[in-house]
Design a protein around this motif. Structure first.
Motif, PDB file in Angstrom:
ATOM      1  N   TYR A 123       0.837  -1.215   0.000  1.00 50.05           N
ATOM      2  CA  TYR A 123       0.000   0.000   0.000  1.00 50.05           C
ATOM      3  C   TYR A 123       0.866   1.257   0.000  1.00 50.05           C
ATOM      4  CZ  TYR A 123      -3.811   3.122   1.596  1.00 50.05           C
ATOM      5  OH  TYR A 123      -4.736   4.130   1.726  1.00 50.05           O
ATOM      6  N   ALA A 125       4.211   1.345  -0.754  1.00 47.55           N
ATOM      7  CA  ALA A 125       5.432   1.197  -1.562  1.00 47.55           C
ATOM      8  C   ALA A 125       5.515   2.286  -2.637  1.00 47.55           C
ATOM      9  CB  ALA A 125       5.446  -0.182  -2.220  1.00 47.55           C
ATOM     10  N   ASP A 127       5.517   4.035  -6.156  1.00 44.35           N
ATOM     11  CA  ASP A 127       4.724   3.782  -7.358  1.00 44.35           C
ATOM     12  C   ASP A 127       5.661   3.448  -8.515  1.00 44.35           C
ATOM     13  OD1 ASP A 127       2.389   4.484  -5.958  1.00 44.35           O
ATOM     14  OD2 ASP A 127       2.748   6.620  -6.367  1.00 44.35           O
ATOM     15  N   ARG A 191       0.714  -4.146  -5.929  1.00 45.02           N
ATOM     16  CA  ARG A 191      -0.121  -2.967  -6.198  1.00 45.02           C
ATOM     17  C   ARG A 191       0.377  -2.301  -7.485  1.00 45.02           C
ATOM     18  NH1 ARG A 191       0.449   2.147  -5.532  1.00 45.02           N
ATOM     19  NH2 ARG A 191       2.252   1.984  -4.167  1.00 45.02           N
TER      20      ARG A 191
ATOM     21  N   PRO B  19      -8.545   8.351   5.538  1.00 43.93           N
ATOM     22  CA  PRO B  19      -8.568   7.484   4.359  1.00 43.93           C
ATOM     23  C   PRO B  19      -9.970   6.988   3.996  1.00 43.93           C
ATOM     24  CG  PRO B  19      -6.745   6.873   5.789  1.00 43.93           C
ATOM     25  CD  PRO B  19      -7.521   7.930   6.523  1.00 43.93           C
ATOM     26  N   TYR B  22     -11.579   9.615   1.689  1.00 43.19           N
ATOM     27  CA  TYR B  22     -10.889  10.119   0.482  1.00 43.19           C
ATOM     28  C   TYR B  22     -11.857  10.238  -0.699  1.00 43.19           C
ATOM     29  CZ  TYR B  22      -6.058   9.096   2.249  1.00 43.19           C
ATOM     30  OH  TYR B  22      -4.878   9.077   2.924  1.00 43.19           O
ATOM     31  N   GLU B  40       3.020  12.072   9.629  1.00 41.51           N
ATOM     32  CA  GLU B  40       3.633  10.740   9.667  1.00 41.51           C
ATOM     33  C   GLU B  40       2.864   9.706   8.844  1.00 41.51           C
ATOM     34  OE1 GLU B  40       3.388  12.845  12.110  1.00 41.51           O
ATOM     35  OE2 GLU B  40       5.480  13.151  12.649  1.00 41.51           O
ATOM     36  N   ASN B  41       1.571   9.952   8.602  1.00 40.02           N
ATOM     37  CA  ASN B  41       0.797   9.009   7.789  1.00 40.02           C
ATOM     38  C   ASN B  41       1.098   9.141   6.300  1.00 40.02           C
ATOM     39  OD1 ASN B  41      -0.437   8.024  10.055  1.00 40.02           O
ATOM     40  ND2 ASN B  41      -2.246   9.331   9.875  1.00 40.02           N
ATOM     41  N   MET B  43       4.356   9.484   5.058  1.00 39.65           N
ATOM     42  CA  MET B  43       5.799   9.333   4.909  1.00 39.65           C
ATOM     43  C   MET B  43       6.174   8.020   4.244  1.00 39.65           C
ATOM     44  SD  MET B  43       7.272  11.212   8.294  1.00 39.65           S
ATOM     45  CE  MET B  43       7.215  13.017   8.393  1.00 39.65           C
ATOM     46  N   GLY B  44       5.194   7.312   3.687  1.00 38.40           N
ATOM     47  CA  GLY B  44       5.489   6.164   2.852  1.00 38.40           C
ATOM     48  C   GLY B  44       6.007   6.648   1.503  1.00 38.40           C
ATOM     49  N   ALA B  45       6.578   5.708   0.712  1.00 47.11           N
ATOM     50  CA  ALA B  45       7.182   6.095  -0.565  1.00 47.11           C
ATOM     51  C   ALA B  45       6.142   6.495  -1.605  1.00 47.11           C
ATOM     52  CB  ALA B  45       8.027   4.936  -1.089  1.00 47.11           C
ATOM     53  N   GLY B  46       4.987   5.821  -1.608  1.00 47.79           N
ATOM     54  CA  GLY B  46       3.987   6.096  -2.647  1.00 47.79           C
ATOM     55  C   GLY B  46       2.628   5.573  -2.238  1.00 47.79           C
ATOM     56  N   GLY B  47       1.839   5.226  -3.255  1.00 46.09           N
ATOM     57  CA  GLY B  47       0.546   4.608  -2.976  1.00 46.09           C
ATOM     58  C   GLY B  47      -0.601   5.590  -2.814  1.00 46.09           C
ATOM     59  N   PRO B  48      -1.775   5.047  -2.464  1.00 47.59           N
ATOM     60  CA  PRO B  48      -2.993   5.852  -2.373  1.00 47.59           C
ATOM     61  C   PRO B  48      -2.884   7.071  -1.455  1.00 47.59           C
ATOM     62  CG  PRO B  48      -3.543   3.526  -2.322  1.00 47.59           C
ATOM     63  CD  PRO B  48      -2.046   3.609  -2.271  1.00 47.59           C
ATOM     64  N   PRO B  49      -2.193   7.004  -0.288  1.00 48.31           N
ATOM     65  CA  PRO B  49      -2.176   8.206   0.555  1.00 48.31           C
ATOM     66  C   PRO B  49      -1.672   9.436  -0.204  1.00 48.31           C
ATOM     67  CG  PRO B  49      -1.324   6.341   1.779  1.00 48.31           C
ATOM     68  CD  PRO B  49      -1.477   5.883   0.351  1.00 48.31           C
ATOM     69  N   ARG B  51      -1.469   9.822  -3.533  1.00 47.66           N
ATOM     70  CA  ARG B  51      -2.342  10.123  -4.664  1.00 47.66           C
ATOM     71  C   ARG B  51      -3.533  10.972  -4.222  1.00 47.66           C
ATOM     72  NH1 ARG B  51      -3.619   7.430  -9.641  1.00 47.66           N
ATOM     73  NH2 ARG B  51      -1.450   6.746  -9.563  1.00 47.66           N
ATOM     74  N   GLY B  68       5.135  13.355  15.648  1.00 46.55           N
ATOM     75  CA  GLY B  68       6.271  12.504  16.003  1.00 46.55           C
ATOM     76  C   GLY B  68       7.616  13.197  16.129  1.00 46.55           C
ATOM     77  N   HIS B  81      13.968  12.373  10.587  1.00 47.78           N
ATOM     78  CA  HIS B  81      12.558  12.760  10.608  1.00 47.78           C
ATOM     79  C   HIS B  81      12.385  14.203  10.106  1.00 47.78           C
ATOM     80  CE1 HIS B  81       8.477  11.779  11.526  1.00 47.78           C
ATOM     81  NE2 HIS B  81       8.311  12.880  12.227  1.00 47.78           N
ATOM     82  N   ARG B  84      12.392  14.057   6.420  1.00 48.79           N
ATOM     83  CA  ARG B  84      11.108  13.584   5.892  1.00 48.79           C
ATOM     84  C   ARG B  84      10.064  14.698   5.934  1.00 48.79           C
ATOM     85  NH1 ARG B  84      12.594   8.409   8.658  1.00 48.79           N
ATOM     86  NH2 ARG B  84      11.706   9.219  10.585  1.00 48.79           N
TER      87      ARG B  84
END
Lengths: 256, 292
Positions: A123, A125, A127, A191, B19, B22, B40-41, B43-49, B51, B68, B81, B84
């Motif tokens: 989820y 990762a 894109d 994904r 989420p 959305y 902090e929600n 700070m992932g590399a990609g994905g739906p958040p 987008r 954080g 941090h 980020r």
């Protein structure tokens, strides 16, 4: 007390409910109240167990909420998040479950948790556009054989002696459908676009996919799979994996 | 002054972007002043958040709220941090960035709660250093939020409001006034919430937070309010908020509802309630201006 030392004492008392309250606390009545400090202790535990329950929802359904909270608290007691990124919290939870004696009656539980951990990683990762069949279609078989494919950044492969994908799928809705066909499954979590997909791969494609994900060339993976299973269909397996978006690029080898 | 105005959140009710909402937000485009997310929600590399946040940030003003950074820690800030946070701020250009007067990291890891600190000259110096360092690292002003607390420290020698004001004066940071936290802390420490609001340096406030508290009692049977973010804003907090507006004028106001998140219409009803109070205050001010 010096700031660093007093904060350390606070943290130690926070993490160990059997310890007395840290020195230096007080309240409006001029004393420090246990129930008030317990709010902080509880916040830490509830926050972390809630994060685990959100990430491992099927595992929670399998063991029930009370058992899950106990297991999550046992995990959280010794393993605090290593960073403020709670989205990563629980990466080692499946391994912890595998060693958690009270959960031994459910031997498939660690693999279900591994699938759920992979789902969250997919989820969040990076894109990437999946490698398409169109890139490989023009190649002659001998050119294909030397290629090494890079898995999609979101992709994870889980080979389980249990029907882990079917168990996971059976617990997605409110009604649980029983899993009749109890056999090993290889699951691809990926994904390719915005939706995380969980695919149970055809049995004979599982080994092939695992060899490719381990960095083997298409030729080597096909040969090794054929040696195990003379009925293996290389072309169908490769097309299947590409269609699911399992790979991002050609990692090594030339496309003439 | 123009740059500041363009960079500010509107003096309206805002909501936390969740989420589960959305899709609804992008389709229905509800009339909401701004959206706020926890840094902090994202700070992932990609994905739906990412987008969805890109899409929402192109339609609404955005507030980025950190939970954080651990500004109140005795130890150093986490430079990874900070990097980020900088990346997120560069990417989404939020109209506001805020963090807490609290700590959450320690040698043992991230403790996932906003923990209290004593107010002394030593901690004031440390917090001010951290705010300076953070503002340098992220390349913009931050708003520092007053905490909700359940206990006090015997060694505290500085009043909380004086502490916040001193940090702001030393670092140039703004303040985020969480009115629910004021109610929680004042009830818990037998202080007068209205007096707290009266003394607060409202001219430094860039945003207000509202939320629902839970209530229990402590070991002595005294009321103990808990900052829970899982229910509508309580009546007494709404009244305290209206008092705040009467002093400060209309300010961007977020409704925090992070646990047991309800369906969007329930959240939106909270925003409508707050927008009505904001509009009422604005009308009173205009009337006073005309009368004067």
């Amino acid at each position: 007390m010096e700031f660093t030392a007093s904060q350390h004492a606070f943290a130690q008392a926070l993490l160990h409910a059997d310890q007395p309250l840290p020195p230096g606390l007080t309240g409006a009545r001029g004393t420090a109240d246990e129930a008030r400090f317990a709010v902080y202790r509880n916040n830490v535990h509830v926050g972390l167990t809630r994060a685990l329950a959100q990430r491992f929802g099927v595992s929670e359904k399998l063991v029930g909420p009370d058992f899950f909270v106990g297991m999550a608290r046992a995990y959280a007691q010794d393993r605090k998040p290593s960073s403020p990124l709670i989205i990563d919290y629980g990466d080692e939870f499946p391994d912890f479950i595998a060693g958690f004696a009270p959960a031994r009656a459910l031997p498939y539980l660690p693999d279900v948790a591994r699938l759920e951990a992979a789902w969250t990683r997919a989820y969040h990762a990076a894109d990437a556009a999946p490698l398409t069949l169109a890139v490989l279609a023009p190649l002659a078989p001998e050119d294909l054989a030397t290629l090494i494919l890079r898995p999609h950044p979101s992709a994870a492969l889980l080979r389980s002696p249990h029907p882990v994908g079917s168990i996971w799928a059976a617990h997605q809705g409110t009604d649980v459908t029983p899993v009749d066909d109890w056999r090993p499954e290889t699951v691809l979590v990926v994904r390719p676009e915005m939706a995380v997909n969980v695919h149970v791969l055809p049995v004979r494609d599982g080994l092939f996919a695992a060899l490719l994900f381990a960095g083997g060339s298409l030729g080597a993976a096909a040969e090794a799979t054929l040696a195990e299973d003379p009925g293996f269909d290389f072309g169908a397996a490769l097309v299947g994996l590409l269609t699911l978006g399992a790979f991002a690029a050609i990692a090594q080898g030339d496309v003439p | 002054m123009n740059a500041v105005a363009r960079e500010s959140l509107p003096a309206r009710a805002g909501l936390g972007l969740k989420p589960e909402h959305y899709g609804h937000v992008l389709e229905a485009r509800p009339d909401v002043g701004f959206f706020e997310v926890h840094a902090e929600n994202y700070m992932g590399a990609g994905g739906p958040p990412h987008r969805y946040l890109e899409a929402v940030a192109s339609l609404y003003p955005l507030s980025l709220h950190g939970v954080g950074l651990s500004i109140g820690a005795a130890g150093p800030l986490d430079t990874a941090h900070l990097r980020r946070l900088r990346e997120l701020i560069d990417r989404y250009r939020p109209q506001s960035f805020s963090e807490h007067l609290a700590w959450s990291t320690h040698d043992t890891g991230f403790l996932n709660d906003l923990l209290p600190l004593p107010y002394t000259p030593e901690t004031l110096a440390r917090v001010s250093e951290h705010v300076d360092e953070a503002q340098q690292a992220i390349g913009r002003q931050l708003l520092l939020e007053n905490p909700s607390t359940y206990l006090l420290f015997t060694e505290s020698t500085i009043d909380e409001i004086d502490f916040l004001e001193a940090v702001a004066a030393r670092t140039g940071c703004g303040l985020l006034l969480d009115v629910n936290n004021v109610m929680v802390s004042c009830v818990n420490h037998r202080l007068d919430p209205a007096a707290y609001i009266d003394r607060f340096p409202v001219e430094r406030v860039g945003e207000i937070h509202l939320a629902g508290y839970d209530e229990t009692v402590d070991g002595a049977g005294d009321r103990l309010l808990i900052d829970a973010h899982g229910s509508p804003v309580k009546t007494d907090v709404m009244a305290l908020y209206d008092l705040t507006l009467a002093r400060a004028g209309p300010l961007p106001t977020l409704i925090e509802w992070d646990n047991d998140v309800p369906a969007f219409p329930t959240l939106h009803a909270e925003a409508v309630r707050v927008d009505a109070l904001l509009a009422g205050q604005a009308a009173r001010r205009n009337h006073l201006k005309r009368a004067g």
